[in-house]
Design an enzyme around this catalytic site. Sequence first.
Site, mmCIF file in Angstrom:
data_model
loop_
_atom_site.group_PDB
_atom_site.id
_atom_site.type_symbol
_atom_site.label_atom_id
_atom_site.label_comp_id
_atom_site.label_asym_id
_atom_site.label_seq_id
_atom_site.Cartn_x
_atom_site.Cartn_y
_atom_site.Cartn_z
ATOM 1 N N ASP A 140 0.810 -1.216 0.000
ATOM 2 C CA ASP A 140 0.000 0.000 0.000
ATOM 3 C C ASP A 140 0.841 1.264 0.000
ATOM 4 O O ASP A 140 0.305 2.362 -0.163
ATOM 5 C CB ASP A 140 -0.955 0.001 1.200
ATOM 6 C CG ASP A 140 -2.405 -0.162 0.767
ATOM 7 O OD1 ASP A 140 -2.628 -0.571 -0.387
ATOM 8 O OD2 ASP A 140 -3.311 0.128 1.567
ATOM 9 N N ASP A 435 -11.272 -6.316 10.770
ATOM 10 C CA ASP A 435 -11.232 -7.769 10.814
ATOM 11 C C ASP A 435 -12.327 -8.341 11.717
ATOM 12 O O ASP A 435 -13.040 -9.267 11.328
ATOM 13 C CB ASP A 435 -9.853 -8.248 11.285
ATOM 14 C CG ASP A 435 -9.289 -7.401 12.420
ATOM 15 O OD1 ASP A 435 -10.077 -6.689 13.077
ATOM 16 O OD2 ASP A 435 -8.076 -7.441 12.649
#
Length: 727
Positions: A140, A435
Amino acid sequence: MGSDAYVPLFETKRAKGRVIRRLFAASIFVGIGFIVVYRLSHRPRNGEDGRWAWIGLLGAELWFSLYWVLTQALRWNCVYRRTFKDRLSQRYENDLPGMDIFVCTADPKTEQPIMVINTVLSVMAYDYPTEKLSVYLSDDAAHDSTFYALIEASQFAKHWIPYCKKFYVEPRSPGAYFQSISEPHEAEEAKGFLAIKKLYEDMENGIITAAKLGRIPEEVRSKYKGFSQWDSFFSQRDHDTILQILIDGRDPKAKDIDGCSLPTLVYLAREKRPQHPHNFKAGAMNALIRVSQNISNGQIILNVDCDMYSNNSNSVRDALCFFLDEKKGHEIAFVQFPQSFGNITKNEIYDGSMRIGMDVEFHGMDGYGGPPYVGTGCFHRRNTLTGKKFDNECMEDWKREETADIIKALASCTYEENTQWGKEMGVKYGCPVEDVITGLSIQTRGWKSVYFNPERSAFLGVATTTLPQTLVQHKRWSAGDFLILLSSYSPAWYARGKISFGLQLGYCCYCLWAPNCFATLYYTIIPSLYLLKGISLFPKASSPWCIPFAFVLSAKNLCSLAEFLRCGGTILGWWNSQRIWLYKRTSSYLFGFIDAVLMSAGFSQPAFEITAKVADEDVIERYEKEMMEFGPGASSSSPMFIILATLALLNLFCFVGLVAKVATGDANIRIDTLVLQILLCGILVLINWPLFQGLLLRRDNGKMPSSITVKSIGLAVFACTCFLFLE
């Protein structure tokens, strides 16, 4: 296979001693009941000293009681799993599913490229058919040093993978492997060891040098056309998708030095534009799900953090024992392994192993339908990540589309517009703990999860090495968990009837981390301040009402100590965990609560704070000596440090003030009525000893910054003075 011939691929056993534990918990609950009765029946009358403080303590104790009940849900029904990998091989060796492995990195400064590629190499070397194994690195930061490191790793893998399989290497992270063993004695193995170590050191030196210099060798740039995308106009926040298949496992030429096929290896830096949100790690994961579906399309997806290398080459087969079990496998969405760490010291000064959570509480959630998804070390059934509801079908066949332009488009920043990605498909957006909320949403669609905690850790990562890192990390976790409670996916109401009641309570236990700050702050401030005036807020030592307080306090802590020791900890490690428990509740959780409320009200947006995976040598040296680190990173957590230091000094001043009054024969001080308050204040002073060292005694770079010391002393003196003269 007929049902009569069914032999399971895994077994589940319930924890021993459950009856004794439940009886013990019931006795503590009775003790809590007596405490509440005492508070209600002995409440000071209007106008008496300490009336409102007394009522506040009742509220705090009611909260502690409620939260204690929630923690028991995590211990009420613990289960443990065992796999049978030999049976898996006998039945499915020729029909094992495709495995796609995602490794995510976001900053080459805090997540060094050499660490990242060690993780990549460890999962490339799994004991698994290489033609069914594909590894994807999401960068990223879109940094050319990470791309260069992956190119070097792709070449080194041609030697490393056959070496691992020939000599049954564990762990299969080369950096960890070479640190863990000396040169083998057997001639053939020693020759191979020295050769592969030399190759690794050459690769390591090249990667580290390139990272330090900030440029890639020209001969490498000219050799690989992929570097052309890092031109003079390139910006890490404004660039096209970069997709490079460095090893194509379907290519007949993709062979290691022994002529065996290699796993597929892919580099992805998704498109970034300033005007489009990129949704941090969740966005990276969703891009990987789409891209991988059009390259390898493995039915099972494993995702690991870039510091979390594989420590057990058979863990992939352990996971498949759950997914491929003929009777129960079809209902399992994901298999979560523990988060374990390779740099934990003996006494865990920051409670970095999360020992109780990993070795006790997650087993309890597993008994009620499965643990949460914690963002790393988790094997997923692919179709559950794309929104599929549970039914009785097993894995599906997937078709491949191999057009490069189509694949790149899947990682564009506009692809998700007007779609369900980040909502009903993929990893959820809008939450710092994407998550956990993703795993919960999967479970509410009827799926179950499994927690597997093998004797040899499946993955090893890097735990925090400073107090600022620990506090900031827990602030993000507590804010995210509390935000889930306030969201439309709250386990308290959205999940009702969709998951078991025990699992609801388990999730609520974590979602209520942040609100714990208020009761804890009250209990660490008010009793100590009233000690200064000699006003008792607890029963005197000779009163029968002292018994339930003493019993609950001693029983709870002895049980906690026994639990910690049973999980492999030490007595000093338990004491350190109690200190971090206090620090988290009085600082991290307070700011986490504020962040969650602001995000829920729309006044701020979720941010992803990367925990540093590297540290200076002097920091590491102090960490290994188990000296608490206050210095590096203090600026990012200075408000939390001010609170911790002020609370510690306030309790110290109150304790010293009481001693001074007793020494001077103050008639208002009756020790027999203040025993429990003195004990509480004394414990708070004792547990803060490392903090006092950092404030007043140490002179190294890890001490508390002087500005925080001055501010906290001033605030503590001001609070004590105001209470004595203005109350």
